[in-house]
Design a protein around this motif. Structure first.
Motif, mmCIF file in Angstrom:
data_model
loop_
_atom_site.group_PDB
_atom_site.id
_atom_site.type_symbol
_atom_site.label_atom_id
_atom_site.label_comp_id
_atom_site.label_asym_id
_atom_site.label_seq_id
_atom_site.Cartn_x
_atom_site.Cartn_y
_atom_site.Cartn_z
ATOM 1 N N VAL A 159 -21.075 -15.898 36.673
ATOM 2 C CA VAL A 159 -22.231 -16.417 37.392
ATOM 3 C C VAL A 159 -23.240 -15.288 37.488
ATOM 4 O O VAL A 159 -22.900 -14.178 37.909
ATOM 5 N N VAL B 82 -30.003 -19.247 38.941
ATOM 6 C CA VAL B 82 -28.590 -18.874 38.891
ATOM 7 C C VAL B 82 -28.003 -19.609 37.691
ATOM 8 O O VAL B 82 -28.254 -20.802 37.502
ATOM 9 N N VAL C 157 -24.462 -20.295 35.074
ATOM 10 C CA VAL C 157 -23.006 -20.250 34.942
ATOM 11 C C VAL C 157 -22.668 -20.248 33.457
ATOM 12 O O VAL C 157 -23.223 -21.042 32.685
ATOM 13 N N THR D 146 -18.425 -14.927 44.456
ATOM 14 C CA THR D 146 -17.649 -16.161 44.296
ATOM 15 C C THR D 146 -16.483 -16.161 45.270
ATOM 16 O O THR D 146 -15.979 -15.118 45.675
ATOM 17 N N ALA E 151 -19.865 -20.513 44.302
ATOM 18 C CA ALA E 151 -20.713 -19.329 44.164
ATOM 19 C C ALA E 151 -21.668 -19.285 45.358
ATOM 20 O O ALA E 151 -22.197 -20.313 45.782
ATOM 21 N N THR F 294 -25.134 -17.334 46.704
ATOM 22 C CA THR F 294 -26.252 -16.547 46.173
ATOM 23 C C THR F 294 -27.183 -16.110 47.295
ATOM 24 O O THR F 294 -27.340 -16.802 48.298
ATOM 25 N N LEU G 37 -18.822 -24.635 41.481
ATOM 26 C CA LEU G 37 -18.708 -24.149 40.108
ATOM 27 C C LEU G 37 -17.888 -25.062 39.214
ATOM 28 O O LEU G 37 -17.814 -24.833 38.008
#
Length: 871
Positions: A503, A511, A513, A538, A547, A549, A561
């Motif tokens: 990530v 963001v 993945v 995470t 995740a 942020t 996720l």
């Protein structure tokens, strides 16, 4: 206008007017004769800061919850879980941990404030301050540049790294300081006792007994450590205080600290004079560090004393000097620089300054100092590849002190810059910096992991590319992860089932993945942050890989996720900038939401499912309303130059040529039917209301005059069978107007003590009413037939001007929705009490509009949604 009667929730058929926020001014309004609810015209040209509304509305006799029927943009992403807001400055770093069996995230902002959040419950547990300002210093407190969570001997702790090179520890269970990681100097033998020297915050040198861990001595404001006549000593110099020399073994001062004057230059020789009460001033040779004369007059015997002293050339200004056995060893100036070490003192028993880690038998250890001033040694990971726990945190153990007894304990190589936060978390946030003198340098973000038993490092670049290396010095292994278009700030990784995912966050506000096995990106970027995304961590919440942020927009966000395959990035695209106005209408027989944005577009959304029913219309909108002209649904917009434009919702085709409104700026709009004609009302900064025939673009009556300040809100109603307008103004009044004659009806409605920022019309108990909101933090209900105030409600804050809407519920109750930052609050106007729990949104609420069926359309950030009551 909205009608609410017991057992009768049928609305009237007057249009919904609305008004936009200052500077962007887009309006909302419903189509004449086609709405199931008719909202208001509202908003304020704010010349001061925006305010929030009704923060104290907290309970109801019949609590109800509100749900989002649909949303567009990032809020419709099935991977978006929750947004946390509580920081006042950008959130620069996050870390995850498990406390008492529950997953938590620790977020830290640039002002060194930390918040601890319960991820499962979605609530803030603690707020901590990692660096307090020094009340005696005018300098700013240090900034936080690193954060890591670590489990030490089973206890979850948080490590914060600051720009002043201090590393503080926090207990996640007690929300208190747990001590700090001190900068180590190494081990000494003092009077036969093995001790450890370490520098704590504020340059405090501590001396700890290595056998017991008890602190033996403390020396604040340490400058240097050295040897003097075979003794280990420390030089200290507090701000504004004298430079002093102390014996490390005894804690006693060495020599005498004398106040000094000078230095001066005398015959090419630098001298200083010290004066003591009742004695002549002694003169010291600063070149040879010895006493030159017992009295300054001895040096100036051939000249008049006072004249000779004034003729001395001042070089600098001394504060103190320290004398040991007749020799100067330390000089101190008045300036904010360390004192000069001179004479017989051999500085640097431990050269090159303190170290973030020490070395004990070829393994790295950290010096941990608890709040009780006891010493512990932590056995640190040997490399970033060392495994972490399932929640992403390292498990660290303390070394028994006896294990270090008699063994060499030295500083690490001075050339090695140890990043404690990166070492304890196996990842480096690019915001972490090396401090070299006054220079701070950003480093590439990296993450070390071992997928499929192969140690690799992911390294982010300033161009947005992420390279994979088997070691930090080896060539790239495989293709770079390409997708970000700007610098990568942070990287984390997680194993989901059999897949290894990375990530990443970036300056490009996204963001992303990645599947590390394929190097492919998983779906669309996770969008939603309105600023740069500084960090990511995470963890696992209720069995779900998540995740977390950290954003420049002061928020912390959580993302799933591992949603169901195929759900990645299933988004409703929409406005790309703030939604400034919203209204409801009927378009081709379908109830729709019409929104105007700062991106210069007007969009039409299906009220039921959020699908866009036609192409967006291009328009820079200051105010907006909708109507039906010649059987066609149209939108009427006011441009920045106060001209009125009218376009067909179905095709965007212009119905009439743009025509000037005559206002300096249009602040609010509404629409109504007058004698069978579709009519638009415009309220302006010129203190008048215009009444416009939408079939010709010409005024229908003379402008409505009477307000003494700009008009910020306009709504319509039916009173005694005739259409009327209701206006609100900065002059603190609400006024009623006969649209057929253009005359004011009755006296102004007074009660507000500050600007009126919003007006809504409705029917309550069979009587036409107006609801007004003011900057005086009140919401007032008026009987339009009598001109009397029915009641008023005190709000905690005044809120932004254009976030008020009123809708009638299925049970006939009249409910107002009010925007308060990222929250929509609900007020039962029928009973005068709250109408349910607050509804939280990820972005600030800029616009609200009533919708059929007791619903509300809301514009928040650059996104749109529809709220309905769930219970």
């Amino acid at each position: 206008m909205i009608t609410a009667r017991p057992g009768d929730a049928r609305p009237c058929r007057i249009c919904t007017p609305t008004r936009a926020r200052p500077r962007h001014h887009a309006e909302r309004s419903a189509l004449r004769g086609s709405l199931s609810v008719r909202s208001h015209s509202f908003g304020a040209m704010m010349e001061e800061s925006d305010y929030a509304v009704s923060r104290e509305v907290t309970s109801s006799q019949e609590p109800a919850s509100w749900r989002a029927d649909w949303t567009c943009g990032s809020a419709s992403d099935p991977r978006f879980l929750r947004s946390f807001r509580g920081h006042d400055t950008p959130v620069v770093t996050v870390a995850t941990a498990v406390v008492d069996g529950r997953p938590v995230v620790v977020s830290a902002s640039r002002d060194a404030t930390m918040c601890v959040w319960d991820l499962a419950a979605g609530e803030r547990l603690h707020t901590l301050t990692a660096a307090l300002p020094d009340p005696k210093s005018s300098s700013l407190p240090p900034e936080l540049v690193g954060l890591a969570t670590v489990v030490v001997d089973g206890q979850p702790l948080v490590l914060t790294c600051l720009t002043d090179r201090t590393a503080r520890l926090w207990d996640l269970e007690t929300e208190r300081s747990a001590g700090e990681l001190a900068l180590g100097l190494g081990r000494l033998v003092l009077d036969g006792r093995h001790v450890v020297l370490a520098v704590q915050a504020n340059r405090t040198l501590g001396v700890w007994d290595l056998a017991t861990g008890i602190r033996l001595g403390v020396f604040p404001w340490m400058v240097d450590v050295g040897a003097l006549d075979g003794r280990e000593v420390v030089v200290t110099c507090p701000p504004g205080g004298p430079a002093q020399v102390w014996d490390l073994a005894t804690g006693r001062e060495v020599g005498e600290c004398l106040r000094a004057e000078g230095p001066w230059t005398l015959e090419g020789r630098d001298i200083a004079v010290t004066k003591e009460e009742g004695q002549a001033g002694r003169v010291w040779d600063l070149d040879r560090h010895v006493l030159l004369a017992a009295d300054l007059r001895e040096l100036l015997a051939d000249a008049e004393y006072d004249h000779a002293v004034s003729a001395l050339a001042a070089v600098d200004t001394l504060s103190t000097l320290t004398v040991v056995d007749g020799r100067v060893v330390v000089l101190d100036s008045h300036y904010d620089r360390p004192p000069e070490i001179v004479g017989d003192l051999a500085p640097g028993v431990f050269p090159d300054g303190p170290s973030a880690t020490l070395v004990l038998e070829e393994r790295s250890v950290a010096v941990a100092v608890g709040v009780d001033h006891t010493l512990r040694l932590w056995d640190l990971p040997t490399s970033p590849m060392d495994p972490t726990g399932p929640d992403g945190t390292r498990s660290i153990r303390s070394l028994p002190l006896e294990a270090a007894a008699g063994k060499e304990l030295i500083k690490s190589d001075p050339g090695d810059l140890v990043d404690l936060s990166g070492l304890l978390s196996a990842r480096v946030n690019s915001q972490l910096t090396d401090v070299s003198g006054w220079e701070m340098r950003a480093r590439p973000a990296s993450r070390s992991l071992v997928p499929e038993d192969t140690p690799v490092s992911l390294i982010g670049g300033p161009d947005g590319l992420i390279t994979t290396r088997h070691t930090l010095d080896s060539p790239p292994a495989g293709n770079a992860l390409a997708g970000h278009i700007d610098r990568v700030w942070a990287i984390d990784s997680v194993t989901v089932g059999t897949r290894s995912l990375a990530v990443t966050t970036s300056r490009d506000r996204t963001v992303r993945v990645w599947d590390l096995a394929t190097g492919e990106q998983e779906g669309e970027p996770l969008a939603g942050h309105t600023g740069q995304v500084w960090d990511v961590a995470t963890t696992v919440v209720d069995g779900r890989h998540v995740a977390v942020t950290a954003g420049e927009d002061h928020t912390v966000r959580t993302w799933d996720l591992a949603p169901a395959r195929g759900d990645f990035g299933r988004l409703r695209a929409g406005h790309t900038e703030s939604v400034l106005a919203a209204t409801t209408a009927v378009f081709d027989g379908v109830p729709v939401v019409v929104t105007a944005g700062a991106d210069h577009t007007v969009r039409i959304w299906d009220l039921a499912n959020g699908a866009q029913t036609s192409d967006s219309l291009s328009a820079e909108v200051f105010a907006m309303t909708t109507a039906v002209v010649g059987g066609r649904a149209v939108v009427v917009t006011a441009a920045p130059d106060a001209t009125l434009h009218m376009g067909e919702l179905a095709t965007g085709r212009t119905i009439l040529r743009p025509f000037p409104s005559g206002h300096g700026r249009v602040l609010a709009m509404a629409s109504v039917t007058l004698d069978g004609l579709p009519v638009a009302l415009t309220a302006g900064s010129d203190r008048v209301v215009g009444v416009w025939d939408l079939t010709t673009g010409r005024p229908l009556v003379a402008p409505l005059t009477g307000h003494s300040s700009r008009i910020t809100a306009v709504a319509t109603a039916v009173l005694d069978g005739r259409p009327v307008a209701v206006t609100g103004s900065w002059d603190k009044t609400v006024r009623l107007w006969d649209l057929a004659t253009g005359r004011q009806l009755g006296e102004p409605l007074t009660g507000h003590t500050d600007w009126v920022t919003a007006v809504v019309t409705a029917t309550l108990g069979g009587a036409p009413i107006a609801i007004s909101k003011g900057r005086d933090r009140t919401i007032r209900l008026w009987n339009l037939s009598t001109g009397q105030q029915i009641r008023h409600t005190q709000a905690a804050e005044s809120g932004s001007g254009n976030t008020l809407a009123v809708s009638v519920m299925a049970d006939g109750r009249l409910v107002a929705a009010l925007g308060d930052d990222r929250t929509v609050r609900f007020l039962d106007l029928t009973a005068g009490c709250p109408a349910g729990t607050d509804h939280l949104l990820p972005f600030p609420v800029h616009s609200l509009a009533a919708a059929p069926g007791g619903r509300f359309a809301v514009g928040f950030g650059c996104e749109v949604g529809v709220l309905s009551r769930a219970s």
